[in-house]
Design a protein around this motif. Structure first.
Motif, PDB file in Angstrom:
ATOM      1  N   UNK A 170       0.848  -1.201   0.000  1.00  0.00           N
ATOM      2  CA  UNK A 170       0.000   0.000   0.000  1.00  0.00           C
ATOM      3  C   UNK A 170       0.881   1.247   0.000  1.00  0.00           C
ATOM      4  N   UNK A 171       0.796   2.103  -1.025  1.00  0.00           N
ATOM      5  CA  UNK A 171       1.609   3.305  -1.102  1.00  0.00           C
ATOM      6  C   UNK A 171       1.084   4.382  -0.155  1.00  0.00           C
ATOM      7  N   UNK A 172       2.032   5.258   0.272  1.00  0.00           N
ATOM      8  CA  UNK A 172       1.661   6.278   1.248  1.00  0.00           C
ATOM      9  C   UNK A 172       0.488   7.126   0.764  1.00  0.00           C
ATOM     10  N   UNK A 173       0.514   7.512  -0.542  1.00  0.00           N
ATOM     11  CA  UNK A 173      -0.514   8.444  -1.017  1.00  0.00           C
ATOM     12  C   UNK A 173      -1.878   7.789  -1.111  1.00  0.00           C
ATOM     13  N   UNK A 174      -1.928   6.473  -1.008  1.00  0.00           N
ATOM     14  CA  UNK A 174      -3.211   5.790  -1.105  1.00  0.00           C
ATOM     15  C   UNK A 174      -3.930   5.694   0.238  1.00  0.00           C
ATOM     16  N   UNK A 175      -3.210   5.901   1.330  1.00  0.00           N
ATOM     17  CA  UNK A 175      -3.824   5.753   2.656  1.00  0.00           C
ATOM     18  C   UNK A 175      -4.625   7.018   2.983  1.00  0.00           C
ATOM     19  N   UNK A 176      -5.908   6.854   3.164  1.00  0.00           N
ATOM     20  CA  UNK A 176      -6.779   8.004   3.389  1.00  0.00           C
ATOM     21  C   UNK A 176      -6.811   8.410   4.863  1.00  0.00           C
ATOM     22  N   UNK A 177      -6.964   7.426   5.749  1.00  0.00           N
ATOM     23  CA  UNK A 177      -7.035   7.731   7.185  1.00  0.00           C
ATOM     24  C   UNK A 177      -6.186   6.734   7.964  1.00  0.00           C
ATOM     25  N   UNK A 178      -5.464   7.251   8.954  1.00  0.00           N
ATOM     26  CA  UNK A 178      -4.789   6.405   9.945  1.00  0.00           C
ATOM     27  C   UNK A 178      -5.626   6.423  11.212  1.00  0.00           C
ATOM     28  N   UNK A 179      -6.151   5.267  11.603  1.00  0.00           N
ATOM     29  CA  UNK A 179      -6.879   5.141  12.867  1.00  0.00           C
ATOM     30  C   UNK A 179      -5.879   4.758  13.952  1.00  0.00           C
ATOM     31  N   UNK A 180      -5.665   5.633  14.916  1.00  0.00           N
ATOM     32  CA  UNK A 180      -4.685   5.405  15.982  1.00  0.00           C
ATOM     33  C   UNK A 180      -5.419   4.917  17.225  1.00  0.00           C
ATOM     34  N   UNK A 181      -5.034   3.728  17.703  1.00  0.00           N
ATOM     35  CA  UNK A 181      -5.721   3.073  18.820  1.00  0.00           C
ATOM     36  C   UNK A 181      -4.725   2.791  19.943  1.00  0.00           C
ATOM     37  N   UNK A 182      -4.629   3.661  20.960  1.00  0.00           N
ATOM     38  CA  UNK A 182      -3.796   3.339  22.133  1.00  0.00           C
ATOM     39  C   UNK A 182      -4.448   2.205  22.919  1.00  0.00           C
ATOM     40  N   UNK A 183      -3.648   1.271  23.421  1.00  0.00           N
ATOM     41  CA  UNK A 183      -4.230   0.100  24.106  1.00  0.00           C
ATOM     42  C   UNK A 183      -3.459  -0.206  25.380  1.00  0.00           C
ATOM     43  N   UNK A 184      -4.193  -0.250  26.487  1.00  0.00           N
ATOM     44  CA  UNK A 184      -3.594  -0.619  27.775  1.00  0.00           C
ATOM     45  C   UNK A 184      -4.642  -1.347  28.610  1.00  0.00           C
ATOM     46  N   UNK A 185      -4.398  -2.626  28.880  1.00  0.00           N
ATOM     47  CA  UNK A 185      -5.281  -3.443  29.720  1.00  0.00           C
ATOM     48  C   UNK A 185      -6.750  -3.364  29.275  1.00  0.00           C
ATOM     49  N   UNK A 186      -6.954  -3.652  27.991  1.00  0.00           N
ATOM     50  CA  UNK A 186      -8.310  -3.611  27.429  1.00  0.00           C
ATOM     51  C   UNK A 186      -8.605  -4.911  26.671  1.00  0.00           C
ATOM     52  N   UNK A 187      -8.112  -6.015  27.175  1.00  0.00           N
ATOM     53  CA  UNK A 187      -8.305  -7.296  26.498  1.00  0.00           C
ATOM     54  C   UNK A 187      -9.782  -7.577  26.226  1.00  0.00           C
ATOM     55  N   UNK A 188     -10.645  -7.225  27.173  1.00  0.00           N
ATOM     56  CA  UNK A 188     -12.075  -7.535  27.044  1.00  0.00           C
ATOM     57  C   UNK A 188     -12.776  -6.648  26.025  1.00  0.00           C
ATOM     58  N   UNK A 189     -12.175  -5.515  25.644  1.00  0.00           N
ATOM     59  CA  UNK A 189     -12.853  -4.545  24.792  1.00  0.00           C
ATOM     60  C   UNK A 189     -12.200  -4.380  23.424  1.00  0.00           C
ATOM     61  N   UNK A 190     -10.913  -4.713  23.307  1.00  0.00           N
ATOM     62  CA  UNK A 190     -10.155  -4.396  22.091  1.00  0.00           C
ATOM     63  C   UNK A 190     -10.736  -5.071  20.850  1.00  0.00           C
ATOM     64  N   UNK A 191     -11.218  -6.301  20.998  1.00  0.00           N
ATOM     65  CA  UNK A 191     -11.745  -7.020  19.849  1.00  0.00           C
ATOM     66  C   UNK A 191     -12.886  -6.278  19.169  1.00  0.00           C
ATOM     67  N   UNK A 192     -13.834  -5.794  19.950  1.00  0.00           N
ATOM     68  CA  UNK A 192     -14.978  -5.073  19.386  1.00  0.00           C
ATOM     69  C   UNK A 192     -14.513  -3.798  18.696  1.00  0.00           C
ATOM     70  N   UNK A 193     -13.542  -3.117  19.290  1.00  0.00           N
ATOM     71  CA  UNK A 193     -13.013  -1.885  18.711  1.00  0.00           C
ATOM     72  C   UNK A 193     -12.385  -2.160  17.349  1.00  0.00           C
ATOM     73  N   UNK A 194     -11.473  -3.147  17.289  1.00  0.00           N
ATOM     74  CA  UNK A 194     -10.767  -3.441  16.042  1.00  0.00           C
ATOM     75  C   UNK A 194     -11.714  -3.976  14.975  1.00  0.00           C
ATOM     76  N   UNK A 195     -12.668  -4.807  15.367  1.00  0.00           N
ATOM     77  CA  UNK A 195     -13.635  -5.328  14.400  1.00  0.00           C
ATOM     78  C   UNK A 195     -14.419  -4.192  13.755  1.00  0.00           C
ATOM     79  N   UNK A 196     -14.821  -3.214  14.549  1.00  0.00           N
ATOM     80  CA  UNK A 196     -15.592  -2.086  14.004  1.00  0.00           C
ATOM     81  C   UNK A 196     -14.755  -1.260  13.031  1.00  0.00           C
ATOM     82  N   UNK A 197     -13.443  -1.173  13.273  1.00  0.00           N
ATOM     83  CA  UNK A 197     -12.569  -0.445  12.349  1.00  0.00           C
ATOM     84  C   UNK A 197     -12.325  -1.250  11.077  1.00  0.00           C
ATOM     85  N   UNK A 198     -12.189  -2.563  11.214  1.00  0.00           N
ATOM     86  CA  UNK A 198     -12.008  -3.399  10.034  1.00  0.00           C
ATOM     87  C   UNK A 198     -13.202  -3.309   9.087  1.00  0.00           C
TER      88      UNK A 198
END
Length: 514
Positions: A1-29
């Protein structure tokens, strides 16, 4: 994937969120937008969060994991994400939240349409794992502004909440102005002031696409957390204020700064209220810092439409009262803790107002409490020349009085009230004014009467032209029983000409002392 093709970078800080991270990442995917990247910044979790992130990254090349060598906090984690981001735009997503499939596309299309430096949005507040969802909407002054705008042409944008996750930023804009997060709780505060005051083009996505999860756990309201939160948020406020002074923005934006500062600092009672009630040292320091922050605030010039009344009352009380103990007692009555029922939320499709029941336990010290009007008597329901408007309205423990509009010599309408509940030595309340085309000076008469209707105190408060709200009180004489007293309020126009729909509201009655 070339730099100019990337429209948005979704930045997700993660700390002790094992129970919640899956739902977050799935919604972004599942974003309808094509060509995006997801940057997970793993901040040294201890609960298996990293393993969860790697499970997703192995199956999706759009997910990149950056690992910190030591825990640094939310602000630095977002900064790390910005260093690795390649998208034209950046969206910050907290790892315990999730988004609609159209989240990224809505921001991207609006940013491209208006060539915006940043796009402001809104969100859903999700309580009890989704059992109750509250919609938050963009303020109409912002949503219907001519697009694009900046903070000078639409200053109402500065009164909006501070989160960064319901907004989208042009990456080059953040880079050119070197806008970064401090390593503090409340990191959004200075970041947003820097971004919003320096953005030349701001646009709006009016519908919510972001789901903000509100977690209510004992851990989140721990003693240590309360101390950390209040200390850091004061520092974050100071950092934002320093930027406004250094950049020359403060003088022209100070009234909006005061509004936002009040909402943010008083929001701390929700975050660290248990600590303020249980830890006297914290209460003393908090009150000292709060009074220092509120000292320059001129409450009469604030726009009360942007600040809930219970927040204004607490801020004005903190500025006026000299004792940290008095402030601690007010927090104890207004903060839902182990000794109080949970708050109720009211409202439909609007920002919610929190109502807390002020039930008094007989074993508690009867020092401070809200007062409820038990009965009232109105002397003049209508003015002779204004038969279409009630002279006085009483509703929901609130009094609304219209001043005589035409004849300055006309007797004003009067309301006499009694309160239920146990005694107190001082009664605090709001006096707030609304006028279309404000051009008059109003005098509010506040009278204390004994059981024989003798006047004990006759206090006059002047709302000068331009003043919107003041905090007032009546002190009960020591030899008078509170339960035998009644209170009378009326309004006269001293100068100028009030609009027909102008009024004075008297509300938030609060008893202090015994």
């Amino acid at each position: 994937m070339n730099n100019h093709e990337i429209k948005i970078s979704f930045i997700v800080p993660a700390y002790n969120v094992k129970s919640y991270l899956g739902k977050c990442l799935t919604s972004l995917q599942q974003q309808s937008l094509d060509n995006f990247e997801i940057i997970v910044v793993e901040d040294c979790s201890t609960d298996g969060t990293l393993s969860k992130a790697r499970q997703y990254a192995r199956k999706d090349p759009r997910i990149q994991i950056i690992c910190h060598k030591e825990n640094q906090g939310l602000g630095p984690a977002r900064n790390t994400g910005m260093e690795y981001a390649r998208g034209k735009y950046i969206c910050f997503v907290d790892s315990d939240d999730w988004v609609d499939p159209g989240y990224g596309e809505a921001f991207y299309l609006e940013a491209e349409r208006t060539s915006a430096d940043m796009v402001v949005g809104t969100f859903y507040a999700v309580f009890s794992q989704g059992a109750r969802i509250v919609s938050h909407f963009v303020d109409p002054a912002v949503r219907y502004a001519s697009l694009p705008f900046d903070a000078q042409t639409c200053p109402a944008v500065l009164s909006m909440p501070t989160p960064v996750w319901d907004k989208c930023y042009r990456r080059e804009f953040l880079k050119n102005y070197n806008i970064r997060f401090p390593a503090l709780i409340g990191e959004d505060i200075p970041f947003q002031w820097e971004a919003m005051t320096q953005a030349k083009r701001i646009s709006v996505v009016g519908e919510p696409f972001y789901y903000y999860r509100i977690r209510d756990t004992k851990k989140n309201r721990s003693l240590t957390a309360g101390r950390d939160i209040f200390a850091d948020v004061f520092l974050a406020q100071e950092k934002a204020l320093a930027f406004l002074n250094d950049s020359g923005h403060y003088e022209k934006l100070k009234s909006i700064w005061w509004e936002r500062m009040i909402k943010e600092l008083l929001h701390l009672t929700d975050k660290s209220g248990d600590t303020l009630v249980s830890d006297n040292f914290v209460a003393k320091v908090f009150h000292t810092m709060l009074r220092k922050s509120l000292e320059p605030v001129d409450f009469s010039s604030l726009n009360r439409a942007y600040i809930p009344e219970h927040v204004l009352f607490m801020a004005m009380f903190a500025q006026k009262c000299s004792s940290w103990k008095e402030f601690q007692e007010l927090v104890a009555r207004s903060h839902p803790s182990n000794h109080q029922p949970r708050p109720r939320f009211i409202g439909l499709n609007k920002l919610q107002m929190v109502l807390t029941r002020y039930d008094l336990d007989v074993d508690e010290n009867k020092i401070s409490h809200q007062l409820k009007i038990s009965n009232h008597n109105i002397s003049m329901p209508y003015y002779p020349d204004l038969l279409d408007y009630k002279a006085i309205i009483y509703e929901n423990n609130r009094i609304i009085i219209l001043p005589p509009a035409h004849d300055p010599n006309m007797e004003p309408a009067r309301i006499n009230i009694n309160f239920e509940g146990h005694g107190c030595s001082k009664i605090w309340y709001f006096l707030s004014c609304y006028q279309e085309g404000r051009s008059s000076e109003l005098c509010i008469s506040q009278i204390l009467l004994d059981k024989n209707k003798r006047i004990l105190i006759d206090k006059k408060t002047i709302l000068h032209i331009g003043e919107k709200i003041v905090l007032s009180f009546l002190e009960i004489p020591k030899d008078i029983s509170f339960n035998e007293c009644s209170f009378e309020f009326s309004v006269k126009c001293l100068s100028g000409f009030p609009a027909w729909e102008s009024d004075v509201t008297i509300s938030n009655f609060y008893g202090e002392g015994l």
